[in-house]
Write an enzyme that holds these catalytic residues in place. Structure first.
Site, PDB file in Angstrom:
ATOM      1  CG  HIS A  23      81.612  87.916  43.869  1.00  0.00           C
ATOM      2  ND1 HIS A  23      80.875  86.760  44.006  1.00  0.00           N
ATOM      3  CD2 HIS A  23      80.997  88.821  44.672  1.00  0.00           C
ATOM      4  CE1 HIS A  23      79.877  86.964  44.846  1.00  0.00           C
ATOM      5  NE2 HIS A  23      79.937  88.216  45.278  1.00  0.00           N
ATOM      6  CG  HIS A  25      78.084  92.968  45.570  1.00  0.00           C
ATOM      7  ND1 HIS A  25      76.803  92.527  45.320  1.00  0.00           N
ATOM      8  CD2 HIS A  25      78.799  91.862  45.909  1.00  0.00           C
ATOM      9  CE1 HIS A  25      76.740  91.214  45.518  1.00  0.00           C
ATOM     10  NE2 HIS A  25      77.937  90.792  45.876  1.00  0.00           N
ATOM     11  CG  ASP A  27      74.917  97.480  46.084  1.00  0.00           C
ATOM     12  OD1 ASP A  27      75.611  96.696  45.404  1.00  0.00           O
ATOM     13  OD2 ASP A  27      73.917  97.109  46.718  1.00  0.00           O
ATOM     14  N   GLY A 186      71.720  88.256  48.056  1.00  0.00           N
ATOM     15  CA  GLY A 186      70.858  88.517  49.206  1.00  0.00           C
ATOM     16  C   GLY A 186      70.945  87.348  50.174  1.00  0.00           C
ATOM     17  CG  HIS A 213      75.782  85.861  45.858  1.00  0.00           C
ATOM     18  ND1 HIS A 213      75.614  86.667  44.769  1.00  0.00           N
ATOM     19  CD2 HIS A 213      76.670  86.500  46.668  1.00  0.00           C
ATOM     20  CE1 HIS A 213      76.365  87.744  44.905  1.00  0.00           C
ATOM     21  NE2 HIS A 213      77.022  87.683  46.048  1.00  0.00           N
ATOM     22  CD  GLU A 216      78.084  85.144  51.244  1.00  0.00           C
ATOM     23  OE1 GLU A 216      77.061  85.196  50.555  1.00  0.00           O
ATOM     24  OE2 GLU A 216      78.703  86.164  51.608  1.00  0.00           O
ATOM     25  CG  ASP A 305      81.269  89.758  48.506  1.00  0.00           C
ATOM     26  OD1 ASP A 305      80.523  89.926  47.529  1.00  0.00           O
ATOM     27  OD2 ASP A 305      80.889  89.192  49.551  1.00  0.00           O
TER      28      ASP A 305
END
Ligand SMILES: O=c1[nH]cnc2c1ncn2[C@H]1C[C@H](O)[C@@H](CO)O1
Ligand SMILES: [Zn+2]
EC number: 3.5.4.4
Length: 386
Positions: A23, A25, A27, A186, A213, A216, A305
């Protein structure tokens, strides 16, 4: 010294230990200096909050440290803004693979949302191809530097948007060329995963893999929906499964139906400790649910993350956990094998990574104490030693 204390990994051993990352990202992991370079090339520099790498890195960490997932997510506007061309995507992906390899990661699944990279006219396919080529380049550079890493892409659809089916089809089209699965990300509250059931049903019909996701910023209903309505193979975070576990005053532990299901079915939890502290899902490392979940033998994995927003790496995550819970190399190996078992690549390849890369890597590190002891013994005089 006992073998137990010698088995507590040093910072250098943590970095050298083979690690698996499920996991992360794309970006959320850019080098601050790269953001500035890319912003200069595209005229975005004036919109950046800082234009000096250290200050920009700090800005991201502080801005993301608000206790709210929504505020945390606002910081991605700046990274996505500079990831709109083929060259930029290629560079960011190549540096991502290089940085992970440098940190001792041997297998990574890195996610991003292709729909967020279309502002300068790229097609979804061009985005995926640029990132895939970047990952291959990063793997090559790592190999040239004596490090081995394999990187697969996960294509993310944004849960507030309405392109999930299109992105799922894209993931399916590229499944034999670098894309290993699908995800949705998101803001969680107000955007349940069931909004995208058509995408998940499509992927199931195609025998493809996806993670969601869930659990969380929002609790058990989100996890339940992700598993029982959508059929997720893994949970992105899933940390709030802790809400279905009760520890009584005399230490007895009771699992609710959902927590039992998650543990019994070996549903992988993509836990991201530092990110969770920033978005308010946990208050401190020692209080992070990963400690209890590991003790209860959930399929827990350790992840970054967003390395930029959290100022972290896989090694840093493990350092915090080792500090908080006294973990040893055996614990690190356990989390790493859990990660590899839960990856979306074929079973035989996962098994080979575990048996031929991960276990030998840990065996080598675990055996080092033997030789350290020999070195220490030979430094003392014969009278003292015997
Ligand atoms: O921790 C997260 N939770 C939900 N969404 C996230 C998280 N980290 C990143 N994202 C979003 C922001 C990115 O632009 C997007 C695709 O990587 O995924
Ligand atoms: Zn995430």
């Amino acid at each position: 010294m006992t073998s137990q204390t010698l088995n507590t990994p040093t910072a250098e051993q943590i970095r050298r230990a083979p690690k698996v990352l499920l996991h992360d990202h794309l970006d959320g992991g850019l080098r601050p200096g790269t953001i500035i370079d890319l912003a200069r090339a595209t005229g975005y520099e004036a919109s950046l909050p800082e234009t000096e790498p250290d200050k920009l890195g700090l800005w991201f960490r502080e801005a993301a440290d608000s206790g709210s997932l929504e505020r945390y997510l606002e910081t991605f506007a700046h990274t996505c803004a500079v990831m709109q061309t083929r060259e930029a995507l290629f560079r960011v992906a190549a540096e991502c693979a290089e940085d992970l390899a440098e940190d001792g990661v041997v297998y990574a699944e890195v996610r991003y949302a292709p729909e967020q990279h279309l502002e300068a006219g790229l097609t979804l396919e061009e985005v995926v191809e640029a990132v895939n080529e970047g990952f291959r380049e990063g793997e090559r550079i790592a190999r040239a530097n004596g490090r081995r890493i394999r990187v697969g892409a996960l294509l993310t659809a944004m849960r507030h948007a309405a392109r999930a089916l299109e992105i799922a089809e894209l993931a399916n089209r590229y499944r034999d060329t670098g894309v290993v699965g699908f995800d949705i990300a998101g803001a969680e509250a107000g955007f349940p995963p069931t909004r995208h059931l058509d995408a998940f049903e499509y992927l199931k019909r195609e025998n493809n893999h996806f993670t969601i996701h869930a659990g969380e910023a929002f609790g058990l209903p989100s996890i339940w929906q992700a598993l029982q309505w959508c059929g997720a193979d893994r949970l992105g975070h899933g940390v709030r499964i802790i809400d279905d576990i009760t520890v009584t005053e005399d230490g007895e532990i009771r699992l609710g139906r959902l927590a039992s299901y998650v543990r019994d079915k070996r549903i992988p939890l993509e836990l991201c400790p530092t990110s969770n502290l920033q978005t308010g899902a946990a208050d401190s490392y020692p209080e992070h649910p990963i400690g209890l979940l590991r003790r209860l033998h959930f399929r827990a994995t350790v992840n970054t993350d967003n390395r930029l927003m959290s100022g972290t790496s896989m090694s840093v995550e493990f350092e915090h956990l080792i500090d908080a819970f006294g973990y040893t190399l055996d614990d690190m190996q356990w989390f790493t094998v859990n990660g590899m078992k839960s990856a979306f690549i074929p079973f035989d390849e996962r098994l080979a990574m575990i048996n031929d890369v991960i276990k030998p890597g840990y065996a080598e590190l675990k055996s080092e104490w033997l030789f350290r002891q020999t070195a220490a013994t030979s430094e003392t005089s014969p009278e003292e030693s015997w």
